[in-house]
Design an enzyme around this catalytic site. Structure first.
Site, PDB file in Angstrom:
ATOM      1  N   ARG A  12     -11.354   7.056   3.761  1.00 45.78           N
ATOM      2  CA  ARG A  12     -11.111   6.077   2.693  1.00 45.78           C
ATOM      3  C   ARG A  12     -12.399   5.384   2.253  1.00 45.78           C
ATOM      4  O   ARG A  12     -12.359   4.298   1.686  1.00 45.78           O
ATOM      5  CB  ARG A  12     -10.081   5.057   3.175  1.00 45.78           C
ATOM      6  CG  ARG A  12      -8.718   5.700   3.420  1.00 45.78           C
ATOM      7  CD  ARG A  12      -7.735   4.784   4.101  1.00 45.78           C
ATOM      8  NE  ARG A  12      -6.453   5.477   4.270  1.00 45.78           N
ATOM      9  CZ  ARG A  12      -5.570   5.218   5.219  1.00 45.78           C
ATOM     10  NH1 ARG A  12      -5.819   4.264   6.100  1.00 45.78           N
ATOM     11  NH2 ARG A  12      -4.453   5.902   5.296  1.00 45.78           N
ATOM     12  N   CYS A  44       0.847  -1.173   0.000  1.00 44.17           N
ATOM     13  CA  CYS A  44       0.000   0.000   0.000  1.00 44.17           C
ATOM     14  C   CYS A  44       0.891   1.233   0.000  1.00 44.17           C
ATOM     15  O   CYS A  44       2.100   1.145   0.233  1.00 44.17           O
ATOM     16  CB  CYS A  44      -0.925   0.005   1.220  1.00 44.17           C
ATOM     17  SG  CYS A  44      -2.367   1.096   1.021  1.00 44.17           S
ATOM     18  N   SER A  60      -6.348  -4.896  13.958  1.00 44.59           N
ATOM     19  CA  SER A  60      -5.823  -4.348  15.201  1.00 44.59           C
ATOM     20  C   SER A  60      -6.922  -4.063  16.231  1.00 44.59           C
ATOM     21  O   SER A  60      -6.744  -4.332  17.419  1.00 44.59           O
ATOM     22  CB  SER A  60      -5.039  -3.072  14.906  1.00 44.59           C
ATOM     23  OG  SER A  60      -5.856  -2.100  14.253  1.00 44.59           O
ATOM     24  N   LYS A 118     -12.250  -5.659   1.682  1.00 41.03           N
ATOM     25  CA  LYS A 118     -11.720  -4.842   2.779  1.00 41.03           C
ATOM     26  C   LYS A 118     -12.706  -3.706   3.029  1.00 41.03           C
ATOM     27  O   LYS A 118     -12.930  -2.863   2.171  1.00 41.03           O
ATOM     28  CB  LYS A 118     -10.341  -4.291   2.437  1.00 41.03           C
ATOM     29  CG  LYS A 118      -9.750  -3.415   3.542  1.00 41.03           C
ATOM     30  CD  LYS A 118      -8.379  -2.885   3.161  1.00 41.03           C
ATOM     31  CE  LYS A 118      -7.813  -1.993   4.240  1.00 41.03           C
ATOM     32  NZ  LYS A 118      -6.483  -1.444   3.879  1.00 41.03           N
ATOM     33  N   ARG A 174      -3.445   2.200  12.490  1.00 39.33           N
ATOM     34  CA  ARG A 174      -3.025   3.504  11.972  1.00 39.33           C
ATOM     35  C   ARG A 174      -2.129   4.216  12.959  1.00 39.33           C
ATOM     36  O   ARG A 174      -1.228   4.970  12.576  1.00 39.33           O
ATOM     37  CB  ARG A 174      -4.263   4.332  11.616  1.00 39.33           C
ATOM     38  CG  ARG A 174      -4.990   3.764  10.391  1.00 39.33           C
ATOM     39  CD  ARG A 174      -6.306   4.458  10.087  1.00 39.33           C
ATOM     40  NE  ARG A 174      -6.974   3.798   8.960  1.00 39.33           N
ATOM     41  CZ  ARG A 174      -8.211   4.049   8.579  1.00 39.33           C
ATOM     42  NH1 ARG A 174      -8.938   4.939   9.237  1.00 39.33           N
ATOM     43  NH2 ARG A 174      -8.738   3.402   7.552  1.00 39.33           N
ATOM     44  N   LYS A 186     -11.477  -8.641   5.311  1.00 39.56           N
ATOM     45  CA  LYS A 186     -10.926  -7.807   6.388  1.00 39.56           C
ATOM     46  C   LYS A 186     -11.909  -6.690   6.720  1.00 39.56           C
ATOM     47  O   LYS A 186     -12.343  -5.994   5.802  1.00 39.56           O
ATOM     48  CB  LYS A 186      -9.583  -7.229   5.933  1.00 39.56           C
ATOM     49  CG  LYS A 186      -8.923  -6.304   6.941  1.00 39.56           C
ATOM     50  CD  LYS A 186      -7.654  -5.691   6.368  1.00 39.56           C
ATOM     51  CE  LYS A 186      -6.998  -4.759   7.361  1.00 39.56           C
ATOM     52  NZ  LYS A 186      -5.793  -4.100   6.810  1.00 39.56           N
TER      53      LYS A 186
END
Length: 310
Positions: free
Chosen positions: A220, A121, A278, A198, A208, A251
């Protein structure tokens, strides 16, 4: 009681309970995310990810060796550049002296049998924090974004990555990367794992924080999938499979078990990955620390649910 009502005999013993699962969790199914920073000697705690750290290349052996000894077979690398000069193209992403390429080479030399995947990415490396290149009005410029993402993926593969995993969600990037790998003579040597479904989730916050990849403006939601968009997710899964993905990923995982089940049905001949992100990890740990459940038991339950889904 009718004979057909009696089920408990089938799972009265620990072994017979294990037989009730279609698949069993094995160590080879787990991939450990590692945050690699450009300070080679770094070992920095990540406050929002308990027990996790940013690592410098020189510290990788002390971190990874005990895990490999316990049976870890694969990792996925995320670059965390802290000192480089970022720009609109994410130029540092595939810098040969950057953290990801240095880590690939280091791990290949230290642990020859370890399978190394690389997240692909641009968000960690662009000065605007978005996952692709931008038009003058701040929207995503898709075609050059795909070209740049493919370039980075190919350079990771050239450095020795066994797997490249684009997480950017640009339209058509799987085809672009696959063609780039083929052109470089790596199409049959490097696995392409697509973050196919995603979602624009609230669960990415700790990541992040760890990677320093929050966008400097906007969000996003125009390229990651809307959380309620089941149909879009199904279409994206089928598209990426048709474009040459070797592995399909969903995801996050726990809030999207239905999408994992859909992916298993839509692409039954592809391996299926699911990313416990996360925020999911942080919630599992937080619940255990609050005494809600035992950490180990809940960790296994959460992963078993993904396996059960597909």
């Amino acid at each position: 009681m009718d004979i057909s009502s009696i089920l408990q005999g089938g799972y009265a013993h620990p072994l017979s309970r294990s037989w009730q699962s279609r698949r069993q969790l094995t160590k080879s199914m787990l991939m450990y995310p590692i945050f690699i920073t450009d300070d080679p000697d770094a070992e920095v705690e990540i406050a929002s990810l308990p027990g996790q750290k940013r690592w410098g290349v020189n510290r990788l052996e002390q971190f990874i060796a005990p895990l490999v000894a316990k049976g870890l077979t694969s990792v996925i690398l995320f670059g965390v550049p802290l000192t480089c000069e970022k720009d609109e193209r994410g130029t540092p992403a595939d810098d040969e002296a950057g953290p990801v390429i240095l880590a690939i080479k280091k791990l290949r030399s230290l642990f020859p049998s370890l399978y190394i995947a690389c997240d692909v990415c641009l968000c960690e490396y662009t000065d605007h924090g978005h996952c692709g290149l931008l038009n003058s009005d701040g929207t995503i410029n898709n075609a050059p974004s795909v070209d740049r993402i493919a370039q980075v993926a190919v350079n990771y593969a050239k450095a020795g990555a066994h797997c490249v995993a684009p997480s950017d969600m640009m339209d058509g990037r799987i085809k672009g990367i696959k063609q780039g790998l083929i052109n470089a003579g790596l199409g049959n040597k490097c696995t392409l794992m697509s973050y196919s479904a995603k979602f624009a989730s609230s669960l990415y916050g700790p990541f992040r924080d760890a990677a320093g990849s929050a966008p400097s403006f906007g969000d996003r939601k125009c390229y990651q999938l809307p959380p309620s968009a089941k149909g879009l997710a199904r279409r994206a899964i089928q598209r990426d499979a048709a474009e040459g993905a070797d592995i399909i990923m969903v995801k996050p995982a726990l809030p999207y078990l239905d999408i994992i089940a859909d992916a298993a049905q839509l692409t039954p001949d592809h391996p299926l990955a699911c990313y416990q992100v996360s925020g999911e990890y942080a919630m599992v740990v937080a619940g255990a620390r609050a005494g809600v459940y035992d950490l180990r038991t809940m960790a296994f339950e959460s992963v078993d649910s993904m396996i059960r889904a597909g």
